[in-house]
Scaffold this active site. Structure first.
Site, PDB file in Angstrom:
ATOM      1  N   LEU A   1     -13.698 -13.829  62.977  1.00  0.00           N
ATOM      2  CA  LEU A   1     -13.404 -14.508  64.236  1.00  0.00           C
ATOM      3  C   LEU A   1     -11.924 -14.851  64.337  1.00  0.00           C
ATOM      4  O   LEU A   1     -11.327 -14.761  65.414  1.00  0.00           O
ATOM      5  CB  LEU A   1     -14.251 -15.773  64.362  1.00  0.00           C
ATOM      6  CG  LEU A   1     -13.998 -16.584  65.635  1.00  0.00           C
ATOM      7  CD1 LEU A   1     -14.386 -15.790  66.881  1.00  0.00           C
ATOM      8  CD2 LEU A   1     -14.748 -17.907  65.595  1.00  0.00           C
ATOM      9  N   TYR A   2     -11.306 -15.242  63.211  1.00  0.00           N
ATOM     10  CA  TYR A   2      -9.873 -15.538  63.223  1.00  0.00           C
ATOM     11  C   TYR A   2      -9.098 -14.339  63.760  1.00  0.00           C
ATOM     12  O   TYR A   2      -8.268 -14.462  64.674  1.00  0.00           O
ATOM     13  CB  TYR A   2      -9.394 -15.885  61.815  1.00  0.00           C
ATOM     14  CG  TYR A   2      -7.891 -15.892  61.668  1.00  0.00           C
ATOM     15  CD1 TYR A   2      -7.108 -16.832  62.330  1.00  0.00           C
ATOM     16  CD2 TYR A   2      -7.242 -14.947  60.872  1.00  0.00           C
ATOM     17  CE1 TYR A   2      -5.731 -16.832  62.205  1.00  0.00           C
ATOM     18  CE2 TYR A   2      -5.864 -14.948  60.732  1.00  0.00           C
ATOM     19  CZ  TYR A   2      -5.115 -15.888  61.408  1.00  0.00           C
ATOM     20  OH  TYR A   2      -3.748 -15.881  61.282  1.00  0.00           O
ATOM     21  N   ALA A   3      -9.376 -13.152  63.219  1.00  0.00           N
ATOM     22  CA  ALA A   3      -8.687 -11.946  63.671  1.00  0.00           C
ATOM     23  C   ALA A   3      -8.988 -11.657  65.137  1.00  0.00           C
ATOM     24  O   ALA A   3      -8.105 -11.239  65.893  1.00  0.00           O
ATOM     25  CB  ALA A   3      -9.086 -10.759  62.801  1.00  0.00           C
TER      26      ALA A   3
END
Length: 337
Positions: free
Chosen positions: A151-153
């Protein structure tokens, strides 16, 4: 000229702000001093900046629309270096809502501030993590990056697309920088160099995923700062050679928008990095070799040819020298003889 630097209690943000202040420029810093990791470390970084006459600090959360609007209205920065974000690849599986609030809603507030106040250039942090399932090496900005693995990416990939939309709609120069693994003094304690150094000095085993066969474009912080500032001085422009029938993800023919990798061209195997840390700290590491973790990318290798061509940027600190400098700071900061 006033530059807004977000995330000034953070690792890269502190170093960028400090370099600008050393050049005699005025800096407005923003940070919310959240407790994702040791707040004392963040406060120690911030103390380095608050000793400069040209520094003004604003403690606020990116997701607080009223606070960000007030910041832009009061200080009217001419340039913005947006480095604040909810960081951490693995933590995004634990607290996904923090990433949406900071990295998506917060980034929208920064874009709106830049639009409303005619900011001359926005430089924002993306990440090499956007390459995700892409296995072509070295990683190039000209290759598609449509399969993030965390999700960060995904939030950072969304930032790139949001930035392009604003650049197009409002003729606002925006440049995104895909950071590769950054290390050095004042680094984040959740990143591998700090985790490894702490474990080595405390005699604890180091969990080494993928049996240490990861390779990373480890990049010393001074080289990163130089690239950020060189980019800041060169606002993005419309690319006249852009082909709408075969569009280049790294530039645009309809917007003053650009994406660059920023990192070291020489990837280093994780086990080699650990060996250099052992030498610099004068202690032997205990390794716990483990399989690849879900969401981890086995290798990163930065293609920085475009950034070199555009700015003259080229990393100059070898990994041997960089690890030695980092280890010296680590020992001093933690009072280790």
């Amino acid at each position: 000229m006033t530059t807004l630097v977000t995330g000034t209690a953070g690792f890269i943000g502190m170093h960028v702000a400090e370099r600008l202040l050393q050049r005699g420029e005025a800096v407005v810093g923003l940070d919310n001093l959240n407790d994702y990791y040791d707040v004392a470390l963040k406060q120690a970084r911030l103390a380095r900046l608050q000793g400069h006459a040209g520094y003004t600090h604003v403690q606020a959360d990116l997701a607080d629309r009223d606070a960000i609007e007030a910041l832009f209205r009061q200080h009217r920065p001419r340039r913005v270096v947006h480095l604040a974000a909810q960081a951490g690849v693995r933590y995004s599986a634990v607290n996904p809502h923090a990433y949406v609030a900071s990295n998506l809603t917060g980034f929208l507030h920064v874009l709106e501030g830049c639009r409303q106040h005619a900011v001359e250039h926005l430089v924002f942090a993306s990440t090499s993590s956007v390459y995700g399932a892409n296995t072509r090496m070295p990683c190039s900005e000209h290759d598609p990056a449509e399969h993030p693995l965390t999700l960060y990416a995904a939030t950072k990939k969304a930032n790139e697309q949001m930035a392009h939309a604003y650049a197009h709609l409002y003729a606002m120069p925006v440049t995104g920088l895909r950071f590769f693994t950054v290390y050095g003094p004042w680094g984040r304690p959740d990143m591998s160099p700090m985790l490894f150094a702490k474990a080595i000095t405390e005699g604890r085993p180091i969990p080494v995923f993928n049996h240490g066969k990861h390779t990373r474009s480890f990049t010393y912080i001074d080289d990163i700062v130089e690239g950020v500032l060189q980019t800041l001085e060169r606002p993005a422009a419309v690319d006249p050679a852009w082909d709408a029938t075969d569009p280049d993800p790294a530039s645009s023919g309809v917007a003053p928008y650009r994406l660059y990798n920023i990192g070291n061209e020489r990837p280093v195997e994780l086990l080699q990095f650990i060996r250099l840390l052992e030498q610099a700290l004068g202690r032997e590491a205990r390794l716990e070799l483990l399989p690849l973790q879900p969401g981890d990318v086995p290798d990163t290798h930065a293609d920085v040819a475009d950034l070199i061509a555009a700015t003259g940027y080229r990393p100059t600190v070898s990994v041997e020298d960089g690890v030695a400098r980092f280890a010296a700071w680590f020992r001093d900061y933690h009072g280790i003889a």
